[in-house]
Design an enzyme around this catalytic site. Structure first.
Site, PDB file in Angstrom:
ATOM      1  N   CYS A 106       0.780  -1.291   0.141  1.00 25.33           N
ATOM      2  CA  CYS A 106       0.049   0.048  -0.125  1.00 25.33           C
ATOM      3  C   CYS A 106       0.791   1.157  -0.073  1.00 25.33           C
ATOM      4  O   CYS A 106       0.165   2.453  -0.290  1.00 25.33           O
ATOM      5  CB  CYS A 106      -0.998  -0.065   1.167  1.00 25.33           C
ATOM      6  N   HIS A 158      -3.210   7.397   3.636  1.00 28.69           N
ATOM      7  CA  HIS A 158      -3.724   6.142   3.212  1.00 28.69           C
ATOM      8  C   HIS A 158      -5.027   5.589   3.762  1.00 28.69           C
ATOM      9  O   HIS A 158      -5.249   6.132   5.036  1.00 28.69           O
ATOM     10  CB  HIS A 158      -2.756   4.929   3.529  1.00 28.69           C
ATOM     11  N   ASN A 198      -9.886   0.600   0.348  1.00 28.64           N
ATOM     12  CA  ASN A 198      -8.617   0.497   0.219  1.00 28.64           C
ATOM     13  C   ASN A 198      -8.045   0.261  -0.875  1.00 28.64           C
ATOM     14  O   ASN A 198      -8.081  -1.015  -1.419  1.00 28.64           O
ATOM     15  CB  ASN A 198      -7.860  -0.486   1.295  1.00 28.64           C
TER      16      ASN A 198
HETATM   17  C1  LIG Z   1     -10.413  -5.931   9.419  1.00 29.70           C
HETATM   18  C2  LIG Z   1     -11.242  -4.956  10.379  1.00 29.70           C
HETATM   19  C3  LIG Z   1     -12.104  -3.991   9.712  1.00 29.70           C
HETATM   20  C4  LIG Z   1     -11.960  -5.857  11.223  1.00 29.70           C
HETATM   21  O1  LIG Z   1     -12.547  -5.127  12.278  1.00 29.70           O
HETATM   22  P1  LIG Z   1     -12.506  -5.532  13.991  1.00 29.70           P
HETATM   23  O2  LIG Z   1     -13.756  -4.757  14.700  1.00 29.70           O
HETATM   24  O3  LIG Z   1     -11.388  -5.831  14.379  1.00 29.70           O
HETATM   25  O4  LIG Z   1     -13.449  -7.113  13.825  1.00 29.70           O
HETATM   26  P2  LIG Z   1     -12.768  -8.338  14.069  1.00 29.70           P
HETATM   27  O5  LIG Z   1     -11.636  -8.853  13.417  1.00 29.70           O
HETATM   28  O6  LIG Z   1     -12.787  -8.195  15.675  1.00 29.70           O
HETATM   29  O7  LIG Z   1     -14.213  -9.439  14.008  1.00 29.70           O
HETATM   30  C5  LIG Z   1     -15.366  -9.281  14.623  1.00 29.70           C
HETATM   31  C6  LIG Z   1     -16.180 -10.229  13.794  1.00 29.70           C
HETATM   32  O8  LIG Z   1     -16.872  -9.920  12.974  1.00 29.70           O
HETATM   33  C7  LIG Z   1     -16.620 -10.882  11.960  1.00 29.70           C
HETATM   34  N1  LIG Z   1     -16.507 -10.342  10.746  1.00 29.70           N
HETATM   35  C8  LIG Z   1     -15.222 -10.134   9.937  1.00 29.70           C
HETATM   36  N2  LIG Z   1     -15.594  -9.661   8.751  1.00 29.70           N
HETATM   37  C9  LIG Z   1     -16.930  -9.570   8.889  1.00 29.70           C
HETATM   38  C10 LIG Z   1     -17.711  -9.067   7.753  1.00 29.70           C
HETATM   39  N3  LIG Z   1     -17.124  -8.485   6.491  1.00 29.70           N
HETATM   40  N4  LIG Z   1     -19.010  -8.864   7.971  1.00 29.70           N
HETATM   41  C11 LIG Z   1     -19.549  -9.379   9.122  1.00 29.70           C
HETATM   42  N5  LIG Z   1     -18.720  -9.753  10.178  1.00 29.70           N
HETATM   43  C12 LIG Z   1     -17.455  -9.870   9.957  1.00 29.70           C
HETATM   44  C13 LIG Z   1     -15.605 -11.735  12.600  1.00 29.70           C
HETATM   45  O9  LIG Z   1     -15.720 -12.994  11.960  1.00 29.70           O
HETATM   46  C14 LIG Z   1     -15.730 -11.693  14.180  1.00 29.70           C
HETATM   47  O10 LIG Z   1     -16.835 -12.224  14.171  1.00 29.70           O
HETATM   48  P3  LIG Z   1     -16.635 -13.304  15.751  1.00 29.70           P
HETATM   49  O11 LIG Z   1     -16.464 -12.433  16.752  1.00 29.70           O
HETATM   50  O12 LIG Z   1     -17.838 -14.268  15.510  1.00 29.70           O
HETATM   51  O13 LIG Z   1     -15.202 -14.120  15.392  1.00 29.70           O
HETATM   52  C15 LIG Z   1     -10.226  -4.178  11.018  1.00 29.70           C
HETATM   53  O14 LIG Z   1      -9.661  -4.939  11.993  1.00 29.70           O
HETATM   54  C16 LIG Z   1      -9.176  -3.418  10.353  1.00 29.70           C
HETATM   55  O15 LIG Z   1      -9.589  -2.405   9.590  1.00 29.70           O
HETATM   56  N6  LIG Z   1      -7.995  -3.766  10.466  1.00 29.70           N
HETATM   57  C17 LIG Z   1      -6.881  -3.058   9.674  1.00 29.70           C
HETATM   58  C18 LIG Z   1      -6.930  -3.253   8.397  1.00 29.70           C
HETATM   59  C19 LIG Z   1      -5.964  -2.427   7.415  1.00 29.70           C
HETATM   60  O16 LIG Z   1      -5.322  -1.772   7.864  1.00 29.70           O
HETATM   61  N7  LIG Z   1      -5.638  -3.184   6.283  1.00 29.70           N
HETATM   62  C20 LIG Z   1      -4.720  -2.511   5.568  1.00 29.70           C
HETATM   63  C21 LIG Z   1      -3.533  -2.807   5.645  1.00 29.70           C
HETATM   64  S1  LIG Z   1      -2.615  -2.013   4.388  1.00 29.70           S
END
Ligand SMILES: CC(C)(COP(=O)(O)OP(=O)(O)OC[C@H]1O[C@@H](n2cnc3c(N)ncnc32)[C@H](O)[C@@H]1OP(=O)(O)O)[C@@H](O)C(=O)NCCC(=O)NCCS
Length: 379
Positions: free
Chosen positions: A111, A250, A280
Protein backbone atom coordinates in the site's frame (compact mmCIF):
# COMPACT_ATOMS: atom_id res chain seq x y z
CA UNK A 1 19.04 23.54 -3.87
CA UNK A 2 16.95 21.45 -6.27
CA UNK A 3 13.42 20.33 -5.36
CA UNK A 4 11.07 17.88 -7.10
CA UNK A 5 7.87 19.86 -7.66
CA UNK A 6 4.59 18.05 -8.39
CA UNK A 7 3.46 19.72 -11.61
CA UNK A 8 0.96 17.22 -13.04
CA UNK A 9 -1.67 14.85 -11.68
CA UNK A 10 -4.31 12.54 -13.08
CA UNK A 11 -6.45 9.63 -11.94
CA UNK A 12 -8.26 6.76 -13.61
CA UNK A 13 -11.06 5.10 -11.69
CA UNK A 14 -12.67 2.00 -13.24
CA UNK A 15 -16.41 2.67 -13.59
CA UNK A 16 -17.88 -0.60 -12.21
CA UNK A 17 -19.08 -0.05 -8.61
CA UNK A 18 -19.34 -2.90 -6.10
CA UNK A 19 -21.58 -1.86 -3.20
CA UNK A 20 -21.79 -3.36 0.28
CA UNK A 21 -25.20 -4.72 -0.75
CA UNK A 22 -23.54 -6.47 -3.74
CA UNK A 23 -21.06 -8.13 -1.37
CA UNK A 24 -23.89 -9.30 0.87
CA UNK A 25 -25.30 -11.31 -2.06
CA UNK A 26 -22.43 -13.80 -1.78
CA UNK A 27 -20.78 -13.16 1.62
CA UNK A 28 -22.16 -13.45 5.16
CA UNK A 29 -21.92 -9.70 5.75
CA UNK A 30 -24.08 -6.58 5.61
CA UNK A 31 -23.84 -2.85 4.92
CA UNK A 32 -24.13 -1.94 8.62
CA UNK A 33 -21.16 -4.11 9.71
CA UNK A 34 -18.91 -2.90 6.90
CA UNK A 35 -19.83 0.78 7.29
CA UNK A 36 -19.51 0.83 11.08
CA UNK A 37 -16.20 -1.10 11.23
CA UNK A 38 -14.47 0.45 8.20
CA UNK A 39 -16.37 3.47 6.83
CA UNK A 40 -16.45 1.79 3.38
CA UNK A 41 -19.72 1.91 1.40
CA UNK A 42 -18.53 0.89 -2.05
CA UNK A 43 -15.41 0.17 -4.09
CA UNK A 44 -14.46 -0.19 -7.78
CA UNK A 45 -13.71 -3.35 -9.80
CA UNK A 46 -11.64 -2.89 -12.96
CA UNK A 47 -12.56 -4.35 -16.35
CA UNK A 48 -9.07 -3.56 -17.68
CA UNK A 49 -5.63 -4.56 -16.42
CA UNK A 50 -3.48 -2.37 -14.16
CA UNK A 51 -1.22 -1.06 -16.92
CA UNK A 52 -4.27 0.26 -18.78
CA UNK A 53 -5.51 2.13 -15.72
CA UNK A 54 -1.97 3.50 -15.39
CA UNK A 55 -1.86 4.54 -19.05
CA UNK A 56 -5.03 6.65 -18.76
CA UNK A 57 -4.05 8.23 -15.42
CA UNK A 58 -0.55 8.98 -16.75
CA UNK A 59 -1.80 10.55 -19.99
CA UNK A 60 -3.98 12.83 -17.86
CA UNK A 61 -1.07 13.69 -15.53
CA UNK A 62 1.22 14.53 -18.48
CA UNK A 63 -1.44 16.79 -20.02
CA UNK A 64 -1.96 18.45 -16.64
CA UNK A 65 1.78 19.24 -16.47
CA UNK A 66 1.83 20.38 -20.10
CA UNK A 67 4.61 17.98 -21.10
CA UNK A 68 4.96 15.12 -23.58
CA UNK A 69 5.75 11.50 -22.70
CA UNK A 70 9.11 11.93 -24.47
CA UNK A 71 10.06 14.56 -21.85
CA UNK A 72 10.12 11.90 -19.12
CA UNK A 73 13.49 10.71 -17.79
CA UNK A 74 12.00 8.21 -15.34
CA UNK A 75 8.83 6.20 -14.77
CA UNK A 76 8.22 4.66 -11.33
CA UNK A 77 5.34 2.16 -11.24
CA UNK A 78 4.16 1.66 -7.66
CA UNK A 79 2.02 -1.45 -7.26
CA UNK A 80 1.74 -4.91 -5.71
CA UNK A 81 -0.60 -6.20 -8.43
CA UNK A 82 1.59 -6.14 -11.53
CA UNK A 83 0.22 -7.53 -14.79
CA UNK A 84 3.51 -9.37 -15.35
CA UNK A 85 6.75 -9.73 -13.40
CA UNK A 86 9.09 -9.92 -16.40
CA UNK A 87 9.18 -7.55 -18.17
CA UNK A 88 8.31 -5.03 -15.50
CA UNK A 89 5.11 -3.00 -15.55
CA UNK A 90 6.87 0.35 -15.84
CA UNK A 91 8.26 -0.69 -19.24
CA UNK A 92 4.73 -1.70 -20.32
CA UNK A 93 3.48 1.73 -19.32
CA UNK A 94 6.45 3.37 -21.05
CA UNK A 95 5.69 1.74 -24.41
CA UNK A 96 1.96 2.58 -24.15
CA UNK A 97 2.83 6.24 -23.48
CA UNK A 98 5.66 6.44 -26.01
CA UNK A 99 8.10 7.49 -23.27
CA UNK A 100 11.18 6.28 -25.13
CA UNK A 101 13.64 8.50 -23.20
CA UNK A 102 12.63 7.29 -19.75
CA UNK A 103 14.20 4.78 -17.39
CA UNK A 104 11.48 2.51 -16.03
CA UNK A 105 11.26 0.80 -12.66
CA UNK A 106 8.66 -0.93 -10.48
CA UNK A 107 8.40 -0.36 -6.74
CA UNK A 108 6.45 -2.83 -4.61
CA UNK A 109 5.98 -1.99 -0.95
CA UNK A 110 2.26 -2.88 -1.09
CA UNK A 111 0.00 0.00 0.00
CA UNK A 112 2.94 2.39 0.42
CA UNK A 113 4.34 1.73 -3.10
CA UNK A 114 3.35 5.12 -4.52
CA UNK A 115 4.94 6.97 -1.60
CA UNK A 116 8.13 4.89 -1.61
CA UNK A 117 8.19 5.57 -5.37
CA UNK A 118 7.72 9.29 -4.71
CA UNK A 119 10.74 9.22 -2.38
CA UNK A 120 12.81 7.37 -5.01
CA UNK A 121 11.95 9.76 -7.83
CA UNK A 122 12.35 12.83 -5.60
CA UNK A 123 15.81 11.69 -4.50
CA UNK A 124 16.85 11.09 -8.12
CA UNK A 125 15.69 14.57 -9.11
CA UNK A 126 17.29 16.23 -6.10
CA UNK A 127 20.64 14.56 -6.83
CA UNK A 128 20.50 15.45 -10.54
CA UNK A 129 20.17 11.89 -11.89
CA UNK A 130 16.92 12.82 -13.68
CA UNK A 131 14.94 16.02 -14.22
CA UNK A 132 11.41 14.85 -14.98
CA UNK A 133 9.66 11.80 -13.55
CA UNK A 134 6.26 10.12 -13.57
CA UNK A 135 5.22 8.29 -10.39
CA UNK A 136 2.21 6.00 -10.56
CA UNK A 137 0.18 4.34 -7.81
CA UNK A 138 -1.99 1.61 -9.31
CA UNK A 139 -3.75 -1.53 -8.10
CA UNK A 140 -5.76 -4.23 -9.85
CA UNK A 141 -6.51 -6.29 -6.78
CA UNK A 142 -9.84 -7.82 -7.82
CA UNK A 143 -8.33 -10.75 -9.82
CA UNK A 144 -6.37 -12.06 -6.83
CA UNK A 145 -8.81 -11.15 -4.06
CA UNK A 146 -10.08 -14.11 -2.04
CA UNK A 147 -13.74 -13.31 -2.68
CA UNK A 148 -14.83 -16.13 -0.35
CA UNK A 149 -13.21 -14.44 2.68
CA UNK A 150 -15.35 -11.72 4.25
CA UNK A 151 -12.43 -10.58 6.42
CA UNK A 152 -10.67 -9.11 3.38
CA UNK A 153 -13.08 -9.05 0.42
CA UNK A 154 -15.01 -6.09 1.84
CA UNK A 155 -11.90 -3.92 2.33
CA UNK A 156 -10.18 -3.50 -1.03
CA UNK A 157 -10.81 -1.90 -4.44
CA UNK A 158 -9.09 -1.14 -7.77
CA UNK A 159 -7.89 2.28 -8.96
CA UNK A 160 -5.01 4.41 -10.17
CA UNK A 161 -3.49 7.88 -10.13
CA UNK A 162 -0.19 9.39 -11.28
CA UNK A 163 1.86 12.52 -10.69
CA UNK A 164 4.56 14.29 -12.70
CA UNK A 165 7.62 15.58 -10.84
CA UNK A 166 9.90 18.26 -12.29
CA UNK A 167 13.13 19.75 -11.01
CA UNK A 168 12.54 23.18 -9.49
CA UNK A 169 14.48 25.83 -7.56
CA UNK A 170 11.41 26.77 -5.51
CA UNK A 171 10.80 24.92 -2.22
CA UNK A 172 8.29 22.36 -3.42
CA UNK A 173 7.40 18.65 -3.46
CA UNK A 174 8.58 16.29 -0.72
CA UNK A 175 10.32 18.33 1.99
CA UNK A 176 10.95 15.44 4.38
CA UNK A 177 9.83 11.88 4.97
CA UNK A 178 10.22 8.93 7.27
CA UNK A 179 10.05 5.39 5.84
CA UNK A 180 10.04 2.16 7.84
CA UNK A 181 9.07 -1.51 7.95
CA UNK A 182 7.90 -3.87 10.73
CA UNK A 183 9.36 -6.88 8.95
CA UNK A 184 9.03 -9.01 12.10
CA UNK A 185 5.27 -8.97 11.53
CA UNK A 186 5.28 -9.43 7.74
CA UNK A 187 3.38 -12.74 7.94
CA UNK A 188 0.21 -11.13 9.32
CA UNK A 189 -0.62 -9.68 5.90
CA UNK A 190 0.20 -12.19 3.18
CA UNK A 191 -1.42 -13.35 -0.06
CA UNK A 192 -0.74 -17.06 -0.39
CA UNK A 193 -0.76 -18.29 -3.98
CA UNK A 194 0.75 -15.15 -5.50
CA UNK A 195 4.43 -15.49 -6.41
CA UNK A 196 6.89 -18.13 -7.60
CA UNK A 197 7.27 -19.63 -4.09
CA UNK A 198 3.80 -21.11 -4.63
CA UNK A 199 4.60 -22.69 -7.99
CA UNK A 200 4.61 -21.35 -11.49
CA UNK A 201 2.14 -18.48 -11.62
CA UNK A 202 1.18 -18.87 -15.27
CA UNK A 203 -1.12 -21.77 -14.39
CA UNK A 204 -2.76 -20.18 -11.37
CA UNK A 205 -6.38 -19.28 -12.03
CA UNK A 206 -8.01 -16.05 -10.94
CA UNK A 207 -9.38 -16.42 -7.42
CA UNK A 208 -6.84 -19.10 -6.46
CA UNK A 209 -5.37 -17.16 -3.55
CA UNK A 210 -5.74 -17.25 0.22
CA UNK A 211 -5.24 -14.12 2.27
CA UNK A 212 -3.63 -14.31 5.71
CA UNK A 213 -4.93 -11.13 7.37
CA UNK A 214 -4.83 -10.50 11.11
CA UNK A 215 -7.05 -7.41 11.03
CA UNK A 216 -6.71 -6.37 14.66
CA UNK A 217 -2.91 -6.64 14.77
CA UNK A 218 -2.61 -4.84 11.41
CA UNK A 219 -4.87 -2.13 12.82
CA UNK A 220 -2.59 -1.60 15.85
CA UNK A 221 0.59 -1.59 13.77
CA UNK A 222 -0.98 0.81 11.24
CA UNK A 223 -1.90 3.33 13.93
CA UNK A 224 1.58 3.04 15.44
CA UNK A 225 3.54 3.18 12.16
CA UNK A 226 1.54 6.03 10.65
CA UNK A 227 1.57 7.97 13.92
CA UNK A 228 5.29 7.59 14.65
CA UNK A 229 6.37 8.30 11.08
CA UNK A 230 4.13 11.38 10.88
CA UNK A 231 5.76 12.83 14.01
CA UNK A 232 9.25 12.06 12.69
CA UNK A 233 8.55 13.49 9.22
CA UNK A 234 7.25 16.72 10.79
CA UNK A 235 10.37 16.98 12.96
CA UNK A 236 12.63 16.41 9.95
CA UNK A 237 10.75 19.09 7.98
CA UNK A 238 10.91 21.45 11.01
CA UNK A 239 7.12 21.79 10.93
CA UNK A 240 4.43 21.40 13.57
CA UNK A 241 0.92 19.88 13.21
CA UNK A 242 -0.48 23.43 13.09
CA UNK A 243 1.45 24.07 9.85
CA UNK A 244 -0.34 21.25 8.01
CA UNK A 245 -3.15 22.39 5.70
CA UNK A 246 -4.36 18.93 4.74
CA UNK A 247 -3.69 15.31 5.71
CA UNK A 248 -4.08 12.97 2.74
CA UNK A 249 -3.66 9.58 4.43
CA UNK A 250 -3.70 6.01 3.26
CA UNK A 251 -7.34 4.96 3.56
CA UNK A 252 -7.74 1.39 4.81
CA UNK A 253 -10.21 2.10 7.56
CA UNK A 254 -11.86 5.31 8.76
CA UNK A 255 -11.15 4.41 12.39
CA UNK A 256 -7.40 4.11 11.69
CA UNK A 257 -7.43 7.56 10.06
CA UNK A 258 -9.28 9.06 13.05
CA UNK A 259 -6.71 7.59 15.47
CA UNK A 260 -3.78 8.88 13.39
CA UNK A 261 -5.25 12.39 13.02
CA UNK A 262 -5.98 12.57 16.76
CA UNK A 263 -2.47 11.43 17.60
CA UNK A 264 -1.01 14.05 15.25
CA UNK A 265 -3.19 16.72 16.87
CA UNK A 266 -4.95 17.56 13.60
CA UNK A 267 -8.76 17.90 13.41
CA UNK A 268 -10.71 15.69 10.99
CA UNK A 269 -11.84 18.72 8.98
CA UNK A 270 -8.22 18.91 7.78
CA UNK A 271 -8.26 15.26 6.60
CA UNK A 272 -9.24 14.39 3.02
CA UNK A 273 -11.32 11.19 2.80
CA UNK A 274 -12.16 8.81 -0.05
CA UNK A 275 -12.45 5.58 1.95
CA UNK A 276 -16.27 5.59 1.84
CA UNK A 277 -16.42 5.38 -1.95
CA UNK A 278 -13.24 3.53 -2.96
CA UNK A 279 -12.19 1.40 0.06
CA UNK A 280 -8.50 0.53 0.31
CA UNK A 281 -6.91 0.77 -3.15
CA UNK A 282 -3.48 -0.01 -1.74
CA UNK A 283 -0.84 1.97 -3.68
CA UNK A 284 -3.50 3.97 -5.55
CA UNK A 285 -5.16 5.32 -2.41
CA UNK A 286 -3.03 8.36 -1.60
CA UNK A 287 -2.51 9.60 -5.19
CA UNK A 288 -6.22 9.23 -6.03
CA UNK A 289 -7.06 11.20 -2.88
CA UNK A 290 -4.50 13.88 -3.85
CA UNK A 291 -6.11 14.26 -7.28
CA UNK A 292 -9.61 14.43 -5.82
CA UNK A 293 -8.52 17.01 -3.22
CA UNK A 294 -7.40 19.16 -6.16
CA UNK A 295 -10.57 18.50 -8.16
CA UNK A 296 -12.73 19.45 -5.17
CA UNK A 297 -10.80 22.65 -4.39
CA UNK A 298 -9.51 21.31 -1.06
CA UNK A 299 -5.82 21.75 -1.96
CA UNK A 300 -4.59 25.23 -1.07
CA UNK A 301 -2.04 26.74 -3.48
CA UNK A 302 1.36 26.46 -1.81
CA UNK A 303 -0.24 24.33 0.95
CA UNK A 304 1.54 21.88 3.23
CA UNK A 305 0.43 18.21 3.17
CA UNK A 306 1.05 15.21 5.38
CA UNK A 307 0.56 11.73 3.86
CA UNK A 308 0.83 8.93 6.47
CA UNK A 309 0.53 5.43 5.00
CA UNK A 310 0.82 1.76 5.87
CA UNK A 311 0.91 -1.52 3.97
CA UNK A 312 2.02 -5.14 3.68
CA UNK A 313 5.58 -5.85 4.68
CA UNK A 314 4.59 -4.25 7.05
CA UNK A 315 5.79 -1.00 5.48
CA UNK A 316 4.90 2.46 6.72
CA UNK A 317 5.84 6.04 5.88
CA UNK A 318 4.86 9.68 6.15
CA UNK A 319 5.79 12.53 3.83
CA UNK A 320 5.59 16.28 4.35
CA UNK A 321 4.86 17.78 0.92
CA UNK A 322 4.77 21.42 -0.17
CA UNK A 323 2.25 21.82 -3.01
CA UNK A 324 3.08 24.30 -5.78
CA UNK A 325 1.23 27.52 -6.57
CA UNK A 326 -0.73 25.86 -9.40
CA UNK A 327 -3.77 23.78 -8.40
CA UNK A 328 -5.41 23.54 -11.82
CA UNK A 329 -4.30 21.50 -14.88
CA UNK A 330 -2.50 23.22 -17.76
CA UNK A 331 -4.43 21.00 -20.20
CA UNK A 332 -6.61 17.90 -20.26
CA UNK A 333 -6.24 14.61 -22.12
CA UNK A 334 -9.04 12.83 -23.97
CA UNK A 335 -7.48 9.38 -23.45
CA UNK A 336 -10.12 7.20 -21.82
CA UNK A 337 -10.90 3.63 -20.80
CA UNK A 338 -12.95 1.45 -23.12
CA UNK A 339 -16.57 1.17 -21.96
CA UNK A 340 -17.32 -1.40 -19.27
CA UNK A 341 -20.19 -3.57 -20.38
CA UNK A 342 -20.48 -5.75 -17.26
CA UNK A 343 -21.46 -5.07 -13.68
CA UNK A 344 -18.85 -5.24 -10.92
CA UNK A 345 -20.80 -8.14 -9.42
CA UNK A 346 -20.69 -10.10 -12.69
CA UNK A 347 -16.90 -9.61 -12.92
CA UNK A 348 -16.45 -10.73 -9.29
CA UNK A 349 -18.66 -13.77 -9.80
CA UNK A 350 -16.36 -14.86 -12.63
CA UNK A 351 -13.32 -14.55 -10.37
CA UNK A 352 -15.13 -16.58 -7.70
CA UNK A 353 -15.84 -19.30 -10.24
CA UNK A 354 -12.15 -19.16 -11.24
CA UNK A 355 -13.15 -17.93 -14.69
CA UNK A 356 -11.55 -15.21 -16.75
CA UNK A 357 -14.13 -12.38 -17.01
CA UNK A 358 -13.15 -12.00 -20.69
CA UNK A 359 -14.39 -15.53 -21.38
CA UNK A 360 -10.98 -17.05 -22.25
CA UNK A 361 -9.83 -20.33 -20.81
CA UNK A 362 -6.68 -20.37 -18.70
CA UNK A 363 -3.99 -21.29 -21.14
CA UNK A 364 -1.08 -20.93 -18.77
CA UNK A 365 1.45 -18.89 -20.66
CA UNK A 366 -0.93 -16.52 -22.42
CA UNK A 367 -0.59 -13.00 -21.10
CA UNK A 368 -3.88 -11.47 -19.98
CA UNK A 369 -5.67 -9.67 -22.80
CA UNK A 370 -7.94 -6.96 -21.49
CA UNK A 371 -9.45 -4.02 -23.36
CA UNK A 372 -6.99 -1.29 -24.15
CA UNK A 373 -7.54 2.40 -23.55
CA UNK A 374 -8.59 4.58 -26.46
CA UNK A 375 -5.75 6.92 -27.33
CA UNK A 376 -6.81 10.50 -27.80
CA UNK A 377 -4.80 13.48 -28.88
CA UNK A 378 -3.85 14.58 -25.37
CA UNK A 379 -0.98 13.66 -23.09
C1 LIG B 1 -10.53 -5.83 9.34
C2 LIG B 1 -11.22 -4.98 10.37
C3 LIG B 1 -12.21 -4.06 9.69
C4 LIG B 1 -12.00 -5.88 11.33
O1 LIG B 1 -12.63 -5.10 12.31
P1 LIG B 1 -12.64 -5.60 13.84
O2 LIG B 1 -13.44 -4.63 14.58
O3 LIG B 1 -11.20 -5.77 14.23
O4 LIG B 1 -13.41 -6.96 13.72
P2 LIG B 1 -12.92 -8.39 14.22
O5 LIG B 1 -11.78 -8.85 13.40
O6 LIG B 1 -12.75 -8.32 15.69
O7 LIG B 1 -14.17 -9.27 13.90
C5 LIG B 1 -15.34 -9.18 14.67
C6 LIG B 1 -16.34 -10.19 14.15
O8 LIG B 1 -16.83 -9.76 12.89
C7 LIG B 1 -16.70 -10.83 11.95
N1 LIG B 1 -16.46 -10.29 10.63
C8 LIG B 1 -15.29 -10.12 10.00
N2 LIG B 1 -15.52 -9.59 8.79
C9 LIG B 1 -16.84 -9.42 8.67
C10 LIG B 1 -17.66 -8.92 7.65
N3 LIG B 1 -17.17 -8.45 6.49
N4 LIG B 1 -18.99 -8.87 7.86
C11 LIG B 1 -19.52 -9.32 9.01
N5 LIG B 1 -18.79 -9.84 10.01
C12 LIG B 1 -17.45 -9.87 9.84
C13 LIG B 1 -15.56 -11.65 12.45
O9 LIG B 1 -15.64 -12.96 11.94
C14 LIG B 1 -15.75 -11.59 13.93
O10 LIG B 1 -16.76 -12.52 14.28
P3 LIG B 1 -16.61 -13.42 15.61
O11 LIG B 1 -16.55 -12.44 16.74
O12 LIG B 1 -17.83 -14.24 15.56
O13 LIG B 1 -15.34 -14.17 15.40
C15 LIG B 1 -10.21 -4.16 11.17
O14 LIG B 1 -9.48 -5.00 12.03
C16 LIG B 1 -9.25 -3.43 10.30
O15 LIG B 1 -9.62 -2.53 9.57
N6 LIG B 1 -7.96 -3.78 10.38
C17 LIG B 1 -6.92 -3.08 9.65
C18 LIG B 1 -7.01 -3.33 8.21
C19 LIG B 1 -5.95 -2.60 7.49
O16 LIG B 1 -5.42 -1.64 7.96
N7 LIG B 1 -5.64 -3.04 6.35
C20 LIG B 1 -4.76 -2.34 5.52
C21 LIG B 1 -3.46 -2.86 5.46
S1 LIG B 1 -2.73 -1.89 4.25
Amino acid sequence: MTFAAITGWGKCMPPAVLSNADLATFLDTDDEWITQRTGIRERRVSHVCGTELAYVASARALACAGIAATDLDLIVYGSCSNDEHIPNSASGLSVRLGAGNAAAMDVNTACTSFLYGLSTATAMIRTGVVKTALVVGVEWISPFMDWHNRNVAVLFGDGCAAVVLQASDAESGVLAEKLGCYSDARAILRVRGSGLAYGYNGDVAYGDTLWDFDGQEIFKRAVHGMGESAAEALTRARKSPGDIDLIVPHQANLRIIEFVAKRAGIAMDRVFLTVHKYGNMSAATVPVALVEALEEGRMPAGGLLLTPAFGGGLTYCSHVIRWGERVTPLATSDVDLPPCERSALAIVRDYMARRDPRGRSFAGLNAPVFPEAKAGSGG
